[in-house]
Scaffold this motif. Sequence first.
Motif, PDB file in Angstrom:
ATOM      1  N   LEU A 320      -6.357 -13.201  -4.115  1.00  0.00           N
ATOM      2  CA  LEU A 320      -5.220 -12.269  -4.224  1.00  0.00           C
ATOM      3  C   LEU A 320      -6.049 -10.753  -4.330  1.00  0.00           C
ATOM      4  O   LEU A 320      -5.571  -9.932  -4.975  1.00  0.00           O
ATOM      5  CB  LEU A 320      -4.378 -12.393  -5.502  1.00  0.00           C
ATOM      6  CG  LEU A 320      -3.522 -13.643  -5.465  1.00  0.00           C
ATOM      7  CD1 LEU A 320      -2.824 -13.668  -6.706  1.00  0.00           C
ATOM      8  CD2 LEU A 320      -2.431 -13.330  -4.217  1.00  0.00           C
ATOM      9  N   ARG A 415      -4.726 -17.388   8.632  1.00  0.00           N
ATOM     10  CA  ARG A 415      -3.245 -17.818   8.810  1.00  0.00           C
ATOM     11  C   ARG A 415      -3.160 -19.230   8.046  1.00  0.00           C
ATOM     12  O   ARG A 415      -2.140 -19.665   7.521  1.00  0.00           O
ATOM     13  CB  ARG A 415      -2.694 -17.860  10.078  1.00  0.00           C
ATOM     14  CG  ARG A 415      -2.514 -16.525  10.961  1.00  0.00           C
ATOM     15  CD  ARG A 415      -1.571 -16.310  12.065  1.00  0.00           C
ATOM     16  NE  ARG A 415      -2.000 -15.067  12.646  1.00  0.00           N
ATOM     17  CZ  ARG A 415      -2.777 -14.676  13.230  1.00  0.00           C
ATOM     18  NH1 ARG A 415      -3.827 -15.510  13.771  1.00  0.00           N
ATOM     19  NH2 ARG A 415      -2.801 -13.409  13.770  1.00  0.00           N
ATOM     20  N   VAL A 418      -3.675 -18.532   3.940  1.00  0.00           N
ATOM     21  CA  VAL A 418      -2.986 -17.256   3.630  1.00  0.00           C
ATOM     22  C   VAL A 418      -1.505 -17.528   4.432  1.00  0.00           C
ATOM     23  O   VAL A 418      -1.139 -16.595   4.973  1.00  0.00           O
ATOM     24  CB  VAL A 418      -3.494 -15.932   3.601  1.00  0.00           C
ATOM     25  CG1 VAL A 418      -2.534 -14.974   2.990  1.00  0.00           C
ATOM     26  CG2 VAL A 418      -4.903 -15.922   2.994  1.00  0.00           C
ATOM     27  N   GLU A 420       1.359 -16.209   3.608  1.00  0.00           N
ATOM     28  CA  GLU A 420       2.094 -15.047   3.587  1.00  0.00           C
ATOM     29  C   GLU A 420       1.846 -14.156   4.750  1.00  0.00           C
ATOM     30  O   GLU A 420       2.814 -13.154   5.283  1.00  0.00           O
ATOM     31  CB  GLU A 420       1.695 -14.179   2.529  1.00  0.00           C
ATOM     32  CG  GLU A 420       2.048 -14.700   1.190  1.00  0.00           C
ATOM     33  CD  GLU A 420       0.382 -15.373   0.555  1.00  0.00           C
ATOM     34  OE1 GLU A 420      -0.135 -14.560  -0.503  1.00  0.00           O
ATOM     35  OE2 GLU A 420      -0.054 -16.077   1.335  1.00  0.00           O
ATOM     36  N   LEU A 421       0.731 -14.346   5.592  1.00  0.00           N
ATOM     37  CA  LEU A 421       0.280 -13.507   6.587  1.00  0.00           C
ATOM     38  C   LEU A 421       0.470 -14.297   7.922  1.00  0.00           C
ATOM     39  O   LEU A 421       0.195 -13.891   8.975  1.00  0.00           O
ATOM     40  CB  LEU A 421      -1.167 -12.930   6.636  1.00  0.00           C
ATOM     41  CG  LEU A 421      -1.366 -12.192   5.275  1.00  0.00           C
ATOM     42  CD1 LEU A 421      -3.003 -11.913   5.488  1.00  0.00           C
ATOM     43  CD2 LEU A 421      -0.520 -10.979   5.257  1.00  0.00           C
ATOM     44  N   ARG A 440       5.074  -4.293   5.625  1.00  0.00           N
ATOM     45  CA  ARG A 440       4.093  -4.801   4.333  1.00  0.00           C
ATOM     46  C   ARG A 440       4.955  -5.375   3.181  1.00  0.00           C
ATOM     47  O   ARG A 440       4.586  -6.137   2.600  1.00  0.00           O
ATOM     48  CB  ARG A 440       3.255  -3.339   3.841  1.00  0.00           C
ATOM     49  CG  ARG A 440       2.246  -3.061   4.851  1.00  0.00           C
ATOM     50  CD  ARG A 440       0.987  -2.477   4.057  1.00  0.00           C
ATOM     51  NE  ARG A 440       1.464  -1.178   3.267  1.00  0.00           N
ATOM     52  CZ  ARG A 440       1.664  -0.018   3.892  1.00  0.00           C
ATOM     53  NH1 ARG A 440       1.370   0.263   4.878  1.00  0.00           N
ATOM     54  NH2 ARG A 440       2.085   0.756   3.083  1.00  0.00           N
ATOM     55  N   ARG A 442       7.853  -6.852   3.226  1.00  0.00           N
ATOM     56  CA  ARG A 442       8.163  -8.502   3.512  1.00  0.00           C
ATOM     57  C   ARG A 442       7.243  -9.406   3.368  1.00  0.00           C
ATOM     58  O   ARG A 442       7.210 -10.496   3.279  1.00  0.00           O
ATOM     59  CB  ARG A 442       8.719  -8.293   4.895  1.00  0.00           C
ATOM     60  CG  ARG A 442      10.090  -7.470   5.187  1.00  0.00           C
ATOM     61  CD  ARG A 442      10.765  -7.971   6.309  1.00  0.00           C
ATOM     62  NE  ARG A 442      10.044  -7.852   7.687  1.00  0.00           N
ATOM     63  CZ  ARG A 442      10.265  -6.778   8.253  1.00  0.00           C
ATOM     64  NH1 ARG A 442      11.105  -5.923   7.984  1.00  0.00           N
ATOM     65  NH2 ARG A 442       9.429  -6.468   9.500  1.00  0.00           N
ATOM     66  N   LEU A 443       5.993  -8.935   3.460  1.00  0.00           N
ATOM     67  CA  LEU A 443       4.883 -10.019   3.675  1.00  0.00           C
ATOM     68  C   LEU A 443       4.542 -10.665   2.091  1.00  0.00           C
ATOM     69  O   LEU A 443       4.017 -11.535   1.765  1.00  0.00           O
ATOM     70  CB  LEU A 443       3.356  -9.152   3.912  1.00  0.00           C
ATOM     71  CG  LEU A 443       3.184  -8.888   5.260  1.00  0.00           C
ATOM     72  CD1 LEU A 443       2.031  -8.161   5.612  1.00  0.00           C
ATOM     73  CD2 LEU A 443       3.655  -9.958   6.260  1.00  0.00           C
ATOM     74  N   ASP A 444       4.716  -9.779   0.974  1.00  0.00           N
ATOM     75  CA  ASP A 444       4.421 -10.497  -0.457  1.00  0.00           C
ATOM     76  C   ASP A 444       2.910 -10.514  -0.534  1.00  0.00           C
ATOM     77  O   ASP A 444       2.582 -11.774  -0.980  1.00  0.00           O
ATOM     78  CB  ASP A 444       5.385 -11.619  -0.734  1.00  0.00           C
ATOM     79  CG  ASP A 444       5.336 -11.945  -2.210  1.00  0.00           C
ATOM     80  OD1 ASP A 444       4.856 -11.073  -2.911  1.00  0.00           O
ATOM     81  OD2 ASP A 444       5.498 -13.143  -2.628  1.00  0.00           O
ATOM     82  N   TYR A 445       2.203  -9.603  -0.063  1.00  0.00           N
ATOM     83  CA  TYR A 445       0.694  -9.580  -0.192  1.00  0.00           C
ATOM     84  C   TYR A 445      -0.012  -8.387  -0.903  1.00  0.00           C
ATOM     85  O   TYR A 445       0.665  -7.296  -0.400  1.00  0.00           O
ATOM     86  CB  TYR A 445       0.126  -9.955   1.063  1.00  0.00           C
ATOM     87  CG  TYR A 445      -1.300 -10.324   1.518  1.00  0.00           C
ATOM     88  CD1 TYR A 445      -1.960 -11.514   0.947  1.00  0.00           C
ATOM     89  CD2 TYR A 445      -2.097  -9.258   1.843  1.00  0.00           C
ATOM     90  CE1 TYR A 445      -3.259 -11.657   0.713  1.00  0.00           C
ATOM     91  CE2 TYR A 445      -3.427  -9.374   1.973  1.00  0.00           C
ATOM     92  CZ  TYR A 445      -4.135 -10.605   1.271  1.00  0.00           C
ATOM     93  OH  TYR A 445      -5.285 -10.824   1.525  1.00  0.00           O
TER      94      TYR A 445
END
Length: 466
Positions: A320, A415, A418, A420-421, A440, A442-445
């Motif tokens: 993370l 991808r 991860v 989320e991406l 960004r 919406r990605l929850d990253y």
Amino acid sequence: MSVVLFTSDLRLHDNPVLTAALRSAPHVVPLFVVDSGIAAAGFAVPNRAAFLADCLAALDEGLRARGGRLVVRSGEVVAETCALAAATGAGEVHVAAGVSAYALRREERLRSALEADGRQLRVHDAVVTAVPPGAVLPAGKDHYAVFTPYFRRWSAEPLRPVLPAPRSVRLPGTESEPESEPEPESEPLPAAAALARGTASPGLARGGEAEGRRRLAAWRRGGLARYADRHDDLAGDATSRLSPHLHFGSLSPVELVASARERAAGGCAGAEAFVRQLAWRDFHHQMLAARPEAARRDYRSRHDRWREAPAELAAWRSGLTGYPLVDAAMRQLAHEGWMHNRARLIAASFLTKTLYLDWRDGARHFLDLLVDGDVADNQLNWQWVAGTGSDTRPHRVLNPLAQADRFDPDGAYVRRWVPELAGVPGRAVHRPWRLPARERERLDYPEPVVSLEEGLARFRRARGLT
């Protein structure tokens, strides 16, 4: 009567320890001791325990097919081995030479204890490595500190012959020889849960000699020829994945080198590149054999004053950090107990040179998860990346963005690990902070834990390069 003490050589094919014991006596007791010292030192971890359990089951199966079986004991290795030798009347104990400080101490204690009881310890080289540590030396020194000259000498060193698996292994107390010593008692084969607490990674590969030989055969047929061009391709996953089998000795390094050299002689560039990687493994083993303290101390001190940043270390461990390629690498490690070699370099460089955190923290985390977690390779590769080891360019920094563009150009590796991406297109997946704010969110990253410019400047100041 002889005892074979299996350690990091859990195989029947090309095993000089077992071959020598069978030649020295009509009866052989194959022994594995579940070492209480390994657990006490914190090296009994779930991933390696699961792989070890597979290896022991496969070894026992192979021995039973040849008329023998594996005798398992638990406790302190020296005490258990000496007790079995005394109970069976064995005159010799055969074992593979080790290189770690722990293995060398165990070997010396075992030798002393056996000799005090009128028995002998036979230690065999070129079992764990292709070329024994100390077999090639620079003038006036006890080991090579730079890989290239070592590789030249290593390449000229003849290998011992590759040995066949034995046709039979005769234990004492068999029905055909009822007047011999009674068959030695054994504990049940250990399950993974009995070897280490915790749960293994969900994507962990299976262990054992049969599985190792299956992987090796597939590698020779397919991946080896393409290795030179594709071994850094993160998404392509074109490495051999044989390192866990080398670590546990379910495959022989001598057999791998001999086989690859035969292909290289026929013009296979992939085989030449693969041999070079096997030489790196021997290189690190000869370094650790000469400098056992390098497992925990800087091989070459840069007088680092490493930062203390628990939150950043936790972000790195968890995948993370906000740098997708680094996070993908760490998540692959957590899921598989294994990580692509190029990803290991990138993740280690990020920790030690971008975050400027102690290489020992990273090495410990890797050893907690890596199924191929070998002290020599792990610690000295970490030191190479940190600039405290054998790297002739100790201050090089691997930029994770440049590495991503080069070795994961379409973002497939990121991808995969991860999710989320997964919906971020093209190379934008490596730089999600450049996306519009709404995307960004919406990605929850996470955002990057540090800018690369700030990390580089901090590292250069710490090393006195500015």
